[in-house]
Design a protein around this motif. Sequence first.
Motif, PDB file in Angstrom:
ATOM      1  N   ALA A  44      10.932  -4.828  -5.149  1.00 42.47           N
ATOM      2  CA  ALA A  44      10.594  -3.955  -4.023  1.00 42.47           C
ATOM      3  C   ALA A  44      11.812  -3.241  -3.459  1.00 42.47           C
ATOM      4  N   GLY A  45      12.998  -3.797  -3.695  1.00 43.57           N
ATOM      5  CA  GLY A  45      14.204  -3.178  -3.158  1.00 43.57           C
ATOM      6  C   GLY A  45      14.493  -3.555  -1.722  1.00 43.57           C
ATOM      7  N   LEU A  46      13.760  -4.498  -1.183  1.00 43.69           N
ATOM      8  CA  LEU A  46      14.004  -5.004   0.165  1.00 43.69           C
ATOM      9  C   LEU A  46      13.470  -6.424   0.264  1.00 43.69           C
ATOM     10  N   PRO A  47      14.058  -7.234   1.145  1.00 41.77           N
ATOM     11  CA  PRO A  47      13.595  -8.626   1.274  1.00 41.77           C
ATOM     12  C   PRO A  47      12.154  -8.702   1.749  1.00 41.77           C
ATOM     13  N   LEU A  48      11.468  -9.786   1.371  1.00 36.68           N
ATOM     14  CA  LEU A  48      10.099 -10.004   1.818  1.00 36.68           C
ATOM     15  C   LEU A  48      10.016 -10.035   3.337  1.00 36.68           C
ATOM     16  N   SER A  49      10.957 -10.711   3.996  1.00 38.99           N
ATOM     17  CA  SER A  49      10.935 -10.796   5.455  1.00 38.99           C
ATOM     18  C   SER A  49      11.058  -9.421   6.092  1.00 38.99           C
ATOM     19  N   GLU A  50      11.870  -8.539   5.496  1.00 34.97           N
ATOM     20  CA  GLU A  50      12.040  -7.189   6.038  1.00 34.97           C
ATOM     21  C   GLU A  50      10.778  -6.361   5.816  1.00 34.97           C
ATOM     22  N   TYR A  51      10.136  -6.522   4.657  1.00 35.49           N
ATOM     23  CA  TYR A  51       8.882  -5.797   4.413  1.00 35.49           C
ATOM     24  C   TYR A  51       7.819  -6.208   5.422  1.00 35.49           C
ATOM     25  N   VAL A  52       7.710  -7.517   5.680  1.00 38.68           N
ATOM     26  CA  VAL A  52       6.725  -7.996   6.658  1.00 38.68           C
ATOM     27  C   VAL A  52       7.012  -7.404   8.030  1.00 38.68           C
ATOM     28  N   ARG A  53       8.283  -7.386   8.432  1.00 40.14           N
ATOM     29  CA  ARG A  53       8.641  -6.826   9.749  1.00 40.14           C
ATOM     30  C   ARG A  53       8.287  -5.339   9.836  1.00 40.14           C
ATOM     31  N   ARG A  54       8.603  -4.596   8.789  1.00 42.76           N
ATOM     32  CA  ARG A  54       8.313  -3.155   8.811  1.00 42.76           C
ATOM     33  C   ARG A  54       6.810  -2.882   8.839  1.00 42.76           C
ATOM     34  N   ARG A  55       6.042  -3.645   8.017  1.00 42.73           N
ATOM     35  CA  ARG A  55       4.595  -3.438   8.020  1.00 42.73           C
ATOM     36  C   ARG A  55       3.996  -3.809   9.369  1.00 42.73           C
ATOM     37  N   ARG A  56       4.470  -4.922   9.953  1.00 39.03           N
ATOM     38  CA  ARG A  56       3.970  -5.371  11.238  1.00 39.03           C
ATOM     39  C   ARG A  56       4.241  -4.311  12.318  1.00 39.03           C
ATOM     40  N   MET A  57       5.444  -3.740  12.310  1.00 40.63           N
ATOM     41  CA  MET A  57       5.784  -2.729  13.313  1.00 40.63           C
ATOM     42  C   MET A  57       5.091  -1.396  13.033  1.00 40.63           C
ATOM     43  N   LEU A 108       8.011   8.025  14.883  1.00 41.21           N
ATOM     44  CA  LEU A 108       7.706   6.713  14.314  1.00 41.21           C
ATOM     45  C   LEU A 108       7.974   6.725  12.815  1.00 41.21           C
ATOM     46  N   ARG A 109       8.427   5.596  12.316  1.00 39.35           N
ATOM     47  CA  ARG A 109       8.700   5.459  10.882  1.00 39.35           C
ATOM     48  C   ARG A 109       7.665   4.513  10.284  1.00 39.35           C
ATOM     49  N   SER A 110       7.040   4.940   9.225  1.00 40.58           N
ATOM     50  CA  SER A 110       5.974   4.156   8.619  1.00 40.58           C
ATOM     51  C   SER A 110       6.460   3.458   7.355  1.00 40.58           C
ATOM     52  N   GLN A 111       6.088   2.178   7.200  1.00 37.37           N
ATOM     53  CA  GLN A 111       6.316   1.448   5.955  1.00 37.37           C
ATOM     54  C   GLN A 111       5.000   1.415   5.181  1.00 37.37           C
ATOM     55  N   PRO A 112       4.880   2.215   4.113  1.00 43.04           N
ATOM     56  CA  PRO A 112       3.634   2.205   3.337  1.00 43.04           C
ATOM     57  C   PRO A 112       3.375   0.827   2.736  1.00 43.04           C
ATOM     58  N   ARG A 113       2.122   0.557   2.492  1.00 42.03           N
ATOM     59  CA  ARG A 113       1.759  -0.681   1.827  1.00 42.03           C
ATOM     60  C   ARG A 113       2.196  -0.616   0.367  1.00 42.03           C
ATOM     61  N   LEU A 114       2.902  -1.629  -0.087  1.00 48.80           N
ATOM     62  CA  LEU A 114       3.399  -1.649  -1.458  1.00 48.80           C
ATOM     63  C   LEU A 114       2.279  -1.938  -2.445  1.00 48.80           C
ATOM     64  N   ARG A 115       2.437  -1.417  -3.656  1.00 51.08           N
ATOM     65  CA  ARG A 115       1.571  -1.770  -4.762  1.00 51.08           C
ATOM     66  C   ARG A 115       2.450  -1.844  -6.009  1.00 51.08           C
ATOM     67  N   PHE A 116       2.460  -3.001  -6.667  1.00 51.22           N
ATOM     68  CA  PHE A 116       3.304  -3.203  -7.837  1.00 51.22           C
ATOM     69  C   PHE A 116       2.531  -2.856  -9.097  1.00 51.22           C
ATOM     70  N   ARG A 117       3.206  -2.151 -10.011  1.00 55.85           N
ATOM     71  CA  ARG A 117       2.632  -1.827 -11.312  1.00 55.85           C
ATOM     72  C   ARG A 117       3.678  -2.108 -12.385  1.00 55.85           C
ATOM     73  N   LEU A 118       3.240  -2.568 -13.535  1.00 58.00           N
ATOM     74  CA  LEU A 118       4.133  -2.857 -14.648  1.00 58.00           C
ATOM     75  C   LEU A 118       4.113  -1.685 -15.620  1.00 58.00           C
ATOM     76  N   THR A 119       5.293  -1.084 -15.832  1.00 64.85           N
ATOM     77  CA  THR A 119       5.435  -0.011 -16.808  1.00 64.85           C
ATOM     78  C   THR A 119       6.120  -0.572 -18.039  1.00 64.85           C
ATOM     79  N   VAL A 120       5.426  -0.539 -19.156  1.00 60.15           N
ATOM     80  CA  VAL A 120       5.966  -1.100 -20.391  1.00 60.15           C
ATOM     81  C   VAL A 120       6.671   0.006 -21.164  1.00 60.15           C
ATOM     82  N   GLU A 121       7.977  -0.175 -21.402  1.00 54.67           N
ATOM     83  CA  GLU A 121       8.742   0.824 -22.138  1.00 54.67           C
ATOM     84  C   GLU A 121       9.211   0.264 -23.472  1.00 54.67           C
TER      85      GLU A 121
END
Length: 289
Positions: A44-57, A108-121
């Motif tokens: 994700a490029g950011l800690p889980l705790s930071e993602y939770v804080r951004r989404r919560r805010m 206001l700054r928005s943290q979009p909801r993440l969605r993980f996808r696997l790209t096979v190269e």
Amino acid sequence: MITWLNRLVDHVDAHLTEDLDVDRLAAALGTTKHHLRRMFSTLAGLPLSEYVRRRRMTVAAADVVSGNGDLLGIAVQYGYGSAEAFGRAFRAVHGVTPGQARRDGGPLRSQPRLRFRLTVEGAAPMDVRIVSRPGFRLVGHATRVPLVHHGVNPAIQEHVAALAPQEHRRLKALGDSEPHGLLAVSTDIDPDRTEGTELTYLHGVAVTPDVTVPRDLDVIDVPPGSWAVFRAAGPYPQTLQAVWAATATEWFPSHPWRLRPGPEVVAVLDRADDLSTATVELWLPVEGG
């Protein structure tokens, strides 16, 4: 792995007003807290705790701007014990206080909801082997340094440069166990791998338990276990950092192994005189399989 990361994101959004129990959630997803947090932060490029804080805010900002309830009530709703604590968290994300946001409507700054996808190269095969090792010891000179994600770590560079040439020779003569050669060891790493957080760095060698270690050296005892060993060659340390990222984006998602707590070890097998290029092995402690 991609599936349980997306389930984690769904759980976070469904429980934004509650404390996140990472231990319980990791067990429910069939993994460990250590592996879950490490893979999330790397991908994700950011800690889980930071993602939770951004989404919560991000979600809390809608309640603040809409005028639904007083600010203290909103603070309590999102798990904060006071309007002041909520205000500090809100300002850290949005750059304005809740009162200013309610009055002016933003910015206001928005943290979009993440969605993980696997790209096979599959363009670059990874040179990796799994080894099972009995307990051993890592001995050398340790210090505390900040975590740096890209480029040379100045604190590590300064630490190693301060050692006299004869000290490197003494360490190499002491080593009698795999991983062989002079080692760069990182341990006590922040589970979220937040850049700037401190870790313990040891410049040293691996020895068997029966080796008598000089009293002036630091020691890290390593219990028995399995290791994933990744070999790479190229510009240093960029190639090494790229390999670490690739373990998360390519290797772990397609294998049953997962990270376990323990030191991360880099063995420099061959190097240019100025260390601009090197052949290295990255040893990561793993379990499962």
